[in-house]
Design a protein around this motif. Sequence first.
Motif, PDB file in Angstrom:
ATOM      1  N   SER A  37      29.892  30.032  35.072  1.00  7.80           N
ATOM      2  CA  SER A  37      30.758  30.916  35.633  1.00  7.80           C
ATOM      3  C   SER A  37      30.671  31.172  37.027  1.00  7.80           C
ATOM      4  O   SER A  37      31.153  31.749  37.717  1.00  7.80           O
ATOM      5  N   GLY A  38      29.750  30.375  37.581  1.00  8.09           N
ATOM      6  CA  GLY A  38      29.252  30.385  38.873  1.00  8.09           C
ATOM      7  C   GLY A  38      28.533  31.248  39.433  1.00  8.09           C
ATOM      8  O   GLY A  38      27.886  32.163  38.504  1.00  8.09           O
ATOM      9  N   ASN A  39      27.887  31.442  40.772  1.00  3.34           N
ATOM     10  CA  ASN A  39      26.935  32.276  41.151  1.00  3.34           C
ATOM     11  C   ASN A  39      27.756  33.289  42.064  1.00  3.34           C
ATOM     12  O   ASN A  39      28.183  32.998  43.074  1.00  3.34           O
ATOM     13  N   ALA A  47      40.022  40.877  43.177  1.00  2.00           N
ATOM     14  CA  ALA A  47      38.964  41.744  42.700  1.00  2.00           C
ATOM     15  C   ALA A  47      39.365  42.129  41.111  1.00  2.00           C
ATOM     16  O   ALA A  47      40.441  42.449  40.895  1.00  2.00           O
ATOM     17  N   GLY A  48      38.357  41.763  40.344  1.00  2.00           N
ATOM     18  CA  GLY A  48      38.647  41.985  39.015  1.00  2.00           C
ATOM     19  C   GLY A  48      39.501  40.997  38.266  1.00  2.00           C
ATOM     20  O   GLY A  48      39.706  41.081  36.864  1.00  2.00           O
ATOM     21  N   GLN A  49      39.971  40.066  38.911  1.00  2.00           N
ATOM     22  CA  GLN A  49      40.998  39.121  38.268  1.00  2.00           C
ATOM     23  C   GLN A  49      40.094  38.260  37.321  1.00  2.00           C
ATOM     24  O   GLN A  49      38.904  38.139  37.507  1.00  2.00           O
ATOM     25  N   TYR A  50      40.818  37.518  36.430  1.00  2.00           N
ATOM     26  CA  TYR A  50      40.010  36.641  35.292  1.00  2.00           C
ATOM     27  C   TYR A  50      39.228  35.541  36.193  1.00  2.00           C
ATOM     28  O   TYR A  50      39.996  35.000  36.842  1.00  2.00           O
ATOM     29  N   ASN A  51      38.282  35.385  35.794  1.00  2.00           N
ATOM     30  CA  ASN A  51      37.410  34.042  36.385  1.00  2.00           C
ATOM     31  C   ASN A  51      38.098  32.759  36.381  1.00  2.00           C
ATOM     32  O   ASN A  51      38.475  32.099  37.367  1.00  2.00           O
ATOM     33  N   SER A  70      34.375  22.442  46.970  1.00  2.00           N
ATOM     34  CA  SER A  70      33.937  21.705  45.683  1.00  2.00           C
ATOM     35  C   SER A  70      34.230  22.397  44.419  1.00  2.00           C
ATOM     36  O   SER A  70      34.508  23.621  44.314  1.00  2.00           O
ATOM     37  N   ASP A  71      34.086  21.841  43.411  1.00  2.00           N
ATOM     38  CA  ASP A  71      34.350  22.374  41.831  1.00  2.00           C
ATOM     39  C   ASP A  71      33.118  23.715  41.794  1.00  2.00           C
ATOM     40  O   ASP A  71      33.416  24.951  41.283  1.00  2.00           O
ATOM     41  N   GLN A  72      31.880  23.544  42.379  1.00  2.00           N
ATOM     42  CA  GLN A  72      30.720  24.532  42.336  1.00  2.00           C
ATOM     43  C   GLN A  72      31.226  25.863  43.328  1.00  2.00           C
ATOM     44  O   GLN A  72      31.039  26.867  42.824  1.00  2.00           O
ATOM     45  N   ASP A  73      31.956  25.218  44.535  1.00  2.00           N
ATOM     46  CA  ASP A  73      32.273  26.258  45.424  1.00  2.00           C
ATOM     47  C   ASP A  73      33.467  27.231  44.500  1.00  2.00           C
ATOM     48  O   ASP A  73      33.384  28.533  44.855  1.00  2.00           O
ATOM     49  N   ILE A  74      34.274  26.680  43.932  1.00  2.00           N
ATOM     50  CA  ILE A  74      35.364  27.238  43.134  1.00  2.00           C
ATOM     51  C   ILE A  74      34.566  28.201  42.187  1.00  2.00           C
ATOM     52  O   ILE A  74      35.270  29.335  42.012  1.00  2.00           O
ATOM     53  N   GLU A  75      33.843  27.725  41.428  1.00  2.00           N
ATOM     54  CA  GLU A  75      33.226  28.526  40.411  1.00  2.00           C
ATOM     55  C   GLU A  75      32.759  29.775  40.668  1.00  2.00           C
ATOM     56  O   GLU A  75      32.653  30.707  40.268  1.00  2.00           O
ATOM     57  N   ASP A  76      31.938  29.615  42.188  1.00  2.00           N
ATOM     58  CA  ASP A  76      31.370  30.627  42.646  1.00  2.00           C
ATOM     59  C   ASP A  76      32.013  31.867  43.201  1.00  2.00           C
ATOM     60  O   ASP A  76      31.899  32.850  43.092  1.00  2.00           O
ATOM     61  N   ILE A  77      33.226  31.321  43.970  1.00  2.00           N
ATOM     62  CA  ILE A  77      34.063  32.146  44.412  1.00  2.00           C
ATOM     63  C   ILE A  77      34.673  32.838  43.182  1.00  2.00           C
ATOM     64  O   ILE A  77      35.137  34.501  43.553  1.00  2.00           O
ATOM     65  N   ALA A  78      34.987  32.185  42.225  1.00  2.00           N
ATOM     66  CA  ALA A  78      35.711  32.962  40.991  1.00  2.00           C
ATOM     67  C   ALA A  78      34.745  33.936  40.499  1.00  2.00           C
ATOM     68  O   ALA A  78      35.362  35.109  40.041  1.00  2.00           O
ATOM     69  N   ALA A  79      33.612  33.485  40.320  1.00  2.00           N
ATOM     70  CA  ALA A  79      32.618  34.627  39.836  1.00  2.00           C
ATOM     71  C   ALA A  79      32.319  35.881  40.838  1.00  2.00           C
ATOM     72  O   ALA A  79      32.235  37.043  40.326  1.00  2.00           O
ATOM     73  N   PHE A 106      34.752  37.316  42.922  1.00  2.00           N
ATOM     74  CA  PHE A 106      35.943  37.985  43.034  1.00  2.00           C
ATOM     75  C   PHE A 106      35.999  38.872  41.507  1.00  2.00           C
ATOM     76  O   PHE A 106      36.600  39.903  41.405  1.00  2.00           O
ATOM     77  N   SER A 107      35.905  37.860  40.489  1.00  2.00           N
ATOM     78  CA  SER A 107      36.003  38.312  39.098  1.00  2.00           C
ATOM     79  C   SER A 107      34.907  39.695  38.768  1.00  2.00           C
ATOM     80  O   SER A 107      35.066  40.381  38.099  1.00  2.00           O
ATOM     81  N   SER A 108      33.957  39.465  39.533  1.00  2.00           N
ATOM     82  CA  SER A 108      32.836  40.569  39.493  1.00  2.00           C
ATOM     83  C   SER A 108      33.153  41.801  39.836  1.00  2.00           C
ATOM     84  O   SER A 108      32.291  42.794  39.726  1.00  2.00           O
ATOM     85  N   MET A 109      34.313  41.863  40.872  1.00  2.00           N
ATOM     86  CA  MET A 109      34.330  43.171  41.589  1.00  2.00           C
ATOM     87  C   MET A 109      35.291  44.037  40.942  1.00  2.00           C
ATOM     88  O   MET A 109      36.196  43.714  40.178  1.00  2.00           O
ATOM     89  N   PRO A 110      35.265  45.188  41.091  1.00  2.00           N
ATOM     90  CA  PRO A 110      35.974  46.280  40.686  1.00  2.00           C
ATOM     91  C   PRO A 110      37.395  46.123  41.326  1.00  2.00           C
ATOM     92  O   PRO A 110      37.442  46.059  42.576  1.00  2.00           O
ATOM     93  N   THR A 111      38.333  46.236  40.395  1.00  2.00           N
ATOM     94  CA  THR A 111      39.631  46.138  40.890  1.00  2.00           C
ATOM     95  C   THR A 111      40.359  47.684  41.223  1.00  2.00           C
ATOM     96  O   THR A 111      40.087  48.645  40.735  1.00  2.00           O
ATOM     97  N   LYS A 112      41.199  47.704  42.332  1.00  2.00           N
ATOM     98  CA  LYS A 112      41.790  48.989  42.414  1.00  2.00           C
ATOM     99  C   LYS A 112      43.287  48.840  41.807  1.00  2.00           C
ATOM    100  O   LYS A 112      44.237  50.027  42.069  1.00  2.00           O
ATOM    101  N   LEU A 113      43.632  48.155  41.238  1.00  2.00           N
ATOM    102  CA  LEU A 113      45.047  47.775  40.663  1.00  2.00           C
ATOM    103  C   LEU A 113      44.960  48.453  39.192  1.00  2.00           C
ATOM    104  O   LEU A 113      44.693  47.846  38.442  1.00  2.00           O
ATOM    105  N   ASP A 114      45.661  49.632  39.229  1.00  2.00           N
ATOM    106  CA  ASP A 114      45.803  50.291  37.976  1.00  2.00           C
ATOM    107  C   ASP A 114      46.958  50.261  37.302  1.00  2.00           C
ATOM    108  O   ASP A 114      47.421  50.817  36.132  1.00  2.00           O
ATOM    109  N   THR A 115      48.109  49.781  38.108  1.00  2.00           N
ATOM    110  CA  THR A 115      49.299  49.685  37.728  1.00  2.00           C
ATOM    111  C   THR A 115      50.249  48.633  38.594  1.00  2.00           C
ATOM    112  O   THR A 115      49.553  48.470  39.627  1.00  2.00           O
ATOM    113  N   LEU A 116      51.199  48.253  38.140  1.00  2.00           N
ATOM    114  CA  LEU A 116      52.005  47.417  38.810  1.00  2.00           C
ATOM    115  C   LEU A 116      53.023  47.653  39.635  1.00  2.00           C
ATOM    116  O   LEU A 116      53.718  47.039  40.588  1.00  2.00           O
ATOM    117  N   LYS A 117      53.212  49.260  39.733  1.00  2.00           N
ATOM    118  CA  LYS A 117      54.211  49.682  40.434  1.00  2.00           C
ATOM    119  C   LYS A 117      53.696  49.618  42.118  1.00  2.00           C
ATOM    120  O   LYS A 117      52.796  49.703  42.637  1.00  2.00           O
TER     121      LYS A 117
END
Length: 116
Positions: free
Chosen positions: A24-26, A56-60, A88-97, A99-110
């Motif tokens: 999942s990256g660093n 933030a909180g999006q699937y890795n 690079s592929d490693q950069d992508i894995e790290d960036i995804a890790a 953002f996916s680790s962060m709390p999201t503020k999106l609780d509704t799609l409204k």
Amino acid sequence: MKCTLTLLSFGMALVLVSTPIFASGNIENGKTKAAACVACHGTDGNAVDPQYPRLAGQYNEYIQQALHEYKDGRRNNPIMKGFAGTLSDQDIEDIAAYFSSMPTKLDTLKGHIQGD
């Protein structure tokens, strides 16, 4: 013997299912590599401007797939293609890790769907 085979099968299944977790990256490296991303996606990954996705909180795996698609042209956005094209592929894995680790503020799609 039957118990051993059952445990072996369970172990193999566990390895196959958990492999994406280990790849999942660093997060700390991702934070550094995502410096350019915050201009549009926000310092906390929760973009304020609705034209930019909240990461933030999006699937890795989703973030990884999207970045690969921008990089290879399957997604057509000149700005994102320029950024993703340098990763690079490693950069992508790290960036995804990161953002996916962060709390999201999106609780509704409204208010977040075009036409709302």
